[in-house]
Design a protein around this motif. Structure first.
Motif, short mmCIF file in Angstrom:
data_model
loop_
_atom_site.label_atom_id
_atom_site.label_comp_id
_atom_site.label_asym_id
_atom_site.label_seq_id
_atom_site.Cartn_x
_atom_site.Cartn_y
_atom_site.Cartn_z
N VAL A 86 -12.02 6.18 -0.49
CA VAL A 86 -11.18 4.98 -0.49
C VAL A 86 -10.18 5.08 0.65
O VAL A 86 -9.53 6.10 0.83
N GLY A 87 -10.07 4.01 1.41
CA GLY A 87 -9.15 3.99 2.54
C GLY A 87 -7.70 4.06 2.10
O GLY A 87 -7.29 3.43 1.13
N PHE A 88 -6.95 4.82 2.85
CA PHE A 88 -5.52 5.02 2.57
C PHE A 88 -4.76 3.70 2.56
O PHE A 88 -3.88 3.47 1.73
N GLY A 99 2.15 11.61 -5.82
CA GLY A 99 1.49 10.80 -4.82
C GLY A 99 0.40 11.53 -4.07
O GLY A 99 -0.67 10.98 -3.81
N LYS A 100 0.62 12.80 -3.73
CA LYS A 100 -0.37 13.56 -2.98
C LYS A 100 -1.66 13.71 -3.77
O LYS A 100 -2.76 13.56 -3.22
N GLU A 101 -1.58 13.97 -5.06
CA GLU A 101 -2.79 14.11 -5.87
C GLU A 101 -3.56 12.79 -5.95
O GLU A 101 -4.79 12.77 -5.89
N VAL A 102 -2.84 11.69 -6.06
CA VAL A 102 -3.46 10.37 -6.09
C VAL A 102 -4.17 10.12 -4.77
O VAL A 102 -5.34 9.70 -4.73
N ILE A 103 -3.48 10.39 -3.67
CA ILE A 103 -4.07 10.17 -2.34
C ILE A 103 -5.29 11.07 -2.15
O ILE A 103 -6.34 10.62 -1.68
N SER A 160 0.84 -1.20 0.00
CA SER A 160 0.00 0.00 0.00
C SER A 160 0.87 1.25 0.00
O SER A 160 2.03 1.21 0.40
N ILE A 161 0.28 2.33 -0.42
CA ILE A 161 0.99 3.60 -0.48
C ILE A 161 1.42 4.06 0.92
O ILE A 161 2.36 4.83 1.08
N SER A 162 0.72 3.54 1.93
CA SER A 162 1.05 3.90 3.31
C SER A 162 2.22 3.09 3.86
O SER A 162 2.66 3.31 4.97
N GLY A 163 2.71 2.13 3.07
CA GLY A 163 3.81 1.28 3.51
C GLY A 163 3.27 0.09 4.29
O GLY A 163 2.14 -0.31 4.13
#
Length: 176
Positions: A80-82, A68-72, A8-11
């Motif tokens: 959608v959950g992070f 990444g910030k724009e995607v998030i 995930s993008i959150s690691g």
């Protein structure tokens, strides 16, 4: 299913597909695609119900030029959950699954087999029937059954955006 580790993008710990005896929903999307943004709302609705039934949801953004910030921000805006958000800017994961357009929704059964590929979304007036069809397919997969047990339904015509415009004119991944 290609055995793929998606982080995930959150690691944190990645999701390994194809080996965990769990139903998975892969949602391939892009911030620039209006249909993808509509799919994110559908995914949020499905996550609310099926997340409690041990279904793994992975929302894979395939933007190659967005930060990444724009995607998030886009994902969060649509609920959608992070923790379920992943990025695939080089489209390596998308390629492994044969994804050529967004949005694409892939349902993986407990056996690790790709049981359904839904390329695109119907027009807004057909979304209710489409969501009902996806829920019926997920219910079947959660029960440990396969696509041969899916209820017989006709999917509405879908609209999608090609990842590579040179692919136009090619056949769709699979019937929707």
């Amino acid at each position: 299913t290609p055995v793929t580790n998606i982080t995930s993008i959150s690691g944190g710990q990645g999701t390994q597909l194809g080996t965990n005896n769990q139903v998975a929903v892969l949602s391939f999307w892009a911030t620039w695609s209006a249909n993808s943004r509509r799919q994110l709302s559908l995914i949020q609705s499905l996550t609310n119900q099926y997340g409690r039934k041990a279904v793994t949801f992975v929302n894979i953004n395939v933007d190659s030029l967005k930060q990444g910030k724009e995607v998030i921000d886009t994902a969060v805006h649509y609920g959608v959950g992070f923790s379920s958000l992943a990025t695939d800017p080089r489209q390596m994961i998308a390629s492994r699954f044969g994804v050529r357009s967004v949005p694409t929704l892939i349902l993986v059964g407990k056996s690790g087999t790709v049981e359904a590929v839904h390329e695109g979304l119907p027009a807004p007036e057909g979304m209710g029937d489409f969501e009902q069809m996806i829920r019926a397919e997920l219910d079947t997969l959660v029960d440990g059954r396969a696509r041969s047990d899916f209820p017989a339904r006709t999917a509405p015509a879908a609209k999608f955006d090609l990842l590579d415009p040179q692919l136009s004119g090619q056949q769709a991944l699979a019937p929707t």
